[in-house]
Motif scaffolding. Structure first.
Motif, PDB file in Angstrom:
ATOM      1  N   VAL A  21       0.844  -1.197   0.000  1.00 28.02           N
ATOM      2  CA  VAL A  21       0.000   0.000   0.000  1.00 28.02           C
ATOM      3  C   VAL A  21       0.879   1.246   0.000  1.00 28.02           C
ATOM      4  CG1 VAL A  21      -1.595   1.339   1.434  1.00 28.02           C
ATOM      5  CG2 VAL A  21      -1.976  -1.104   1.083  1.00 28.02           C
ATOM      6  N   GLY A  22       1.920   1.247   0.828  1.00 28.81           N
ATOM      7  CA  GLY A  22       2.796   2.411   0.908  1.00 28.81           C
ATOM      8  C   GLY A  22       3.477   2.713  -0.419  1.00 28.81           C
ATOM      9  N   ALA A  23       3.954   1.683  -1.102  1.00 27.29           N
ATOM     10  CA  ALA A  23       4.608   1.883  -2.394  1.00 27.29           C
ATOM     11  C   ALA A  23       3.617   2.404  -3.423  1.00 27.29           C
ATOM     12  CB  ALA A  23       5.233   0.574  -2.871  1.00 27.29           C
ATOM     13  N   GLY A  29       1.838   9.570  -5.831  1.00 21.22           N
ATOM     14  CA  GLY A  29       2.107  10.944  -5.416  1.00 21.22           C
ATOM     15  C   GLY A  29       1.558  11.319  -4.055  1.00 21.22           C
ATOM     16  N   VAL A  30       1.137  10.321  -3.285  1.00 21.68           N
ATOM     17  CA  VAL A  30       0.602  10.587  -1.947  1.00 21.68           C
ATOM     18  C   VAL A  30       1.754  10.406  -0.945  1.00 21.68           C
ATOM     19  CG1 VAL A  30      -1.109   9.946  -0.205  1.00 21.68           C
ATOM     20  CG2 VAL A  30      -1.652   9.739  -2.657  1.00 21.68           C
ATOM     21  N   ALA A  31       2.137  11.484  -0.278  1.00 23.21           N
ATOM     22  CA  ALA A  31       3.295  11.436   0.614  1.00 23.21           C
ATOM     23  C   ALA A  31       2.920  11.166   2.070  1.00 23.21           C
ATOM     24  CB  ALA A  31       4.072  12.740   0.522  1.00 23.21           C
ATOM     25  N   SER A  32       1.713  11.524   2.464  1.00 24.23           N
ATOM     26  CA  SER A  32       1.287  11.268   3.841  1.00 24.23           C
ATOM     27  C   SER A  32      -0.192  10.909   3.844  1.00 24.23           C
ATOM     28  CB  SER A  32       1.559  12.469   4.747  1.00 24.23           C
ATOM     29  OG  SER A  32       0.723  13.548   4.407  1.00 24.23           O
ATOM     30  N   TRP A  33      -0.591  10.093   4.826  1.00 29.41           N
ATOM     31  CA  TRP A  33      -1.983   9.631   4.876  1.00 29.41           C
ATOM     32  C   TRP A  33      -2.504   9.553   6.290  1.00 29.41           C
ATOM     33  CZ3 TRP A  33       1.808   7.113   2.054  1.00 29.41           C
ATOM     34  CH2 TRP A  33       2.491   6.085   2.714  1.00 29.41           C
ATOM     35  N   GLY A  43       3.714   9.319   6.822  1.00 29.01           N
ATOM     36  CA  GLY A  43       3.577   8.394   5.699  1.00 29.01           C
ATOM     37  C   GLY A  43       4.683   7.369   5.822  1.00 29.01           C
ATOM     38  N   LEU A  44       5.317   7.025   4.706  1.00 28.57           N
ATOM     39  CA  LEU A  44       6.437   6.092   4.769  1.00 28.57           C
ATOM     40  C   LEU A  44       7.634   6.739   5.460  1.00 28.57           C
ATOM     41  CD1 LEU A  44       6.475   4.487   1.214  1.00 28.57           C
ATOM     42  CD2 LEU A  44       5.757   3.412   3.352  1.00 28.57           C
ATOM     43  N   PHE A  45       8.308   5.981   6.304  1.00 25.09           N
ATOM     44  CA  PHE A  45       9.563   6.444   6.893  1.00 25.09           C
ATOM     45  C   PHE A  45      10.593   5.329   6.741  1.00 25.09           C
ATOM     46  CE2 PHE A  45      12.399   7.298  10.568  1.00 25.09           C
ATOM     47  CZ  PHE A  45      12.946   8.478  10.078  1.00 25.09           C
ATOM     48  N   CYS A  46      10.474   4.276   7.521  1.00 25.90           N
ATOM     49  CA  CYS A  46      11.473   3.197   7.410  1.00 25.90           C
ATOM     50  C   CYS A  46      11.198   2.302   6.197  1.00 25.90           C
ATOM     51  CB  CYS A  46      11.512   2.375   8.696  1.00 25.90           C
ATOM     52  SG  CYS A  46      10.095   1.271   8.915  1.00 25.90           S
ATOM     53  N   GLY A  47       9.933   2.086   5.901  1.00 27.09           N
ATOM     54  CA  GLY A  47       9.575   1.234   4.764  1.00 27.09           C
ATOM     55  C   GLY A  47       9.745  -0.257   5.006  1.00 27.09           C
ATOM     56  N   ILE A  48      10.076  -0.649   6.231  1.00 32.18           N
ATOM     57  CA  ILE A  48      10.323  -2.070   6.502  1.00 32.18           C
ATOM     58  C   ILE A  48       9.590  -2.574   7.744  1.00 32.18           C
ATOM     59  CG2 ILE A  48      12.520  -2.189   5.287  1.00 32.18           C
ATOM     60  CD1 ILE A  48      13.924  -1.857   8.032  1.00 32.18           C
ATOM     61  N   GLY A  49       8.563  -1.854   8.178  1.00 30.13           N
ATOM     62  CA  GLY A  49       7.729  -2.375   9.251  1.00 30.13           C
ATOM     63  C   GLY A  49       8.189  -2.087  10.667  1.00 30.13           C
ATOM     64  N   ILE A  50       9.161  -1.215  10.841  1.00 36.72           N
ATOM     65  CA  ILE A  50       9.728  -0.964  12.162  1.00 36.72           C
ATOM     66  C   ILE A  50       9.125   0.267  12.852  1.00 36.72           C
ATOM     67  CG2 ILE A  50      11.864  -0.507  13.446  1.00 36.72           C
ATOM     68  CD1 ILE A  50      11.785  -3.274  12.140  1.00 36.72           C
ATOM     69  N   CYS A  51       8.922   1.352  12.124  1.00 35.04           N
ATOM     70  CA  CYS A  51       8.625   2.636  12.779  1.00 35.04           C
ATOM     71  C   CYS A  51       7.136   2.884  13.055  1.00 35.04           C
ATOM     72  CB  CYS A  51       9.174   3.786  11.936  1.00 35.04           C
ATOM     73  SG  CYS A  51       8.254   4.104  10.407  1.00 35.04           S
ATOM     74  N   PHE A  52       6.254   2.232  12.337  1.00 36.61           N
ATOM     75  CA  PHE A  52       4.806   2.404  12.471  1.00 36.61           C
ATOM     76  C   PHE A  52       4.333   3.807  12.071  1.00 36.61           C
ATOM     77  CE2 PHE A  52       3.119  -1.481  14.504  1.00 36.61           C
ATOM     78  CZ  PHE A  52       4.315  -2.163  14.676  1.00 36.61           C
ATOM     79  N   ASP A  53       5.154   4.570  11.386  1.00 32.66           N
ATOM     80  CA  ASP A  53       4.705   5.887  10.910  1.00 32.66           C
ATOM     81  C   ASP A  53       3.648   5.770   9.820  1.00 32.66           C
ATOM     82  OD1 ASP A  53       6.142   7.483  12.573  1.00 32.66           O
ATOM     83  OD2 ASP A  53       7.439   8.351  11.023  1.00 32.66           O
ATOM     84  N   ALA A  66       1.221   0.373   6.193  1.00 34.07           N
ATOM     85  CA  ALA A  66       1.116   0.474   4.737  1.00 34.07           C
ATOM     86  C   ALA A  66       2.316  -0.135   4.033  1.00 34.07           C
ATOM     87  CB  ALA A  66       0.955   1.939   4.325  1.00 34.07           C
ATOM     88  N   CYS A  67       3.475  -0.089   4.678  1.00 36.31           N
ATOM     89  CA  CYS A  67       4.681  -0.611   4.020  1.00 36.31           C
ATOM     90  C   CYS A  67       4.698  -2.133   3.968  1.00 36.31           C
ATOM     91  CB  CYS A  67       5.932  -0.080   4.700  1.00 36.31           C
ATOM     92  SG  CYS A  67       6.182  -0.661   6.391  1.00 36.31           S
ATOM     93  N   LEU A  68       3.862  -2.797   4.748  1.00 38.12           N
ATOM     94  CA  LEU A  68       3.838  -4.265   4.774  1.00 38.12           C
ATOM     95  C   LEU A  68       2.554  -4.856   4.218  1.00 38.12           C
ATOM     96  CD1 LEU A  68       5.354  -5.044   8.301  1.00 38.12           C
ATOM     97  CD2 LEU A  68       6.527  -4.874   6.097  1.00 38.12           C
TER      98      LEU A  68
END
Ligand code: FES
Length: 87
Positions: A21-23, A29-33, A43-53, A66-68
């Motif tokens: 979903v994040g990708a 073009g959506v940077a934050s949700w 929105g996306l920060f770590c992209g690997i499921g760690i930060c929960f942003d 969203a990244c997972l």
């Protein structure tokens, strides 16, 4: 690769099978949700499921990373506010 369609707050957006979903949101073009309780965008920060942003409501289930979370045809995404304290 054929596209599929999802929506964010009722707005149709394209995605590709296999994307998270994040990708897909970033590619659209959506940077934050979501926003924090004090209104800061996330929105996306770590992209690997760690930060929960990247938490998002997906198909009615809140606080999904969203990244997972993989996209699927007809996926319904909703933005949110303040799901996570302190960020
Ligand atoms: S971007 Fe960090 S958990 Fe999703």
């Amino acid at each position: 690769m054929p596209e599929l369609e999802m929506s964010l707050d009722g707005v149709p957006l394209p995605a590709r099978p296999g994307q998270s979903v994040g990708a897909a949101l970033a590619a659209a073009g959506v940077a934050s949700w979501r926003t924090t309780r004090d209104g800061r965008p996330r929105g996306l920060f770590c992209g690997i499921g760690i930060c929960f942003d990247c938490l998002i409501t997906a198909d009615g289930v809140p606080n999904q990373r969203a990244c997972l979370t993989p996209v699927h045809e007809g996926m319904v995404l909703e933005t949110g506010e303040g799901e996570r304290d302190g960020n």
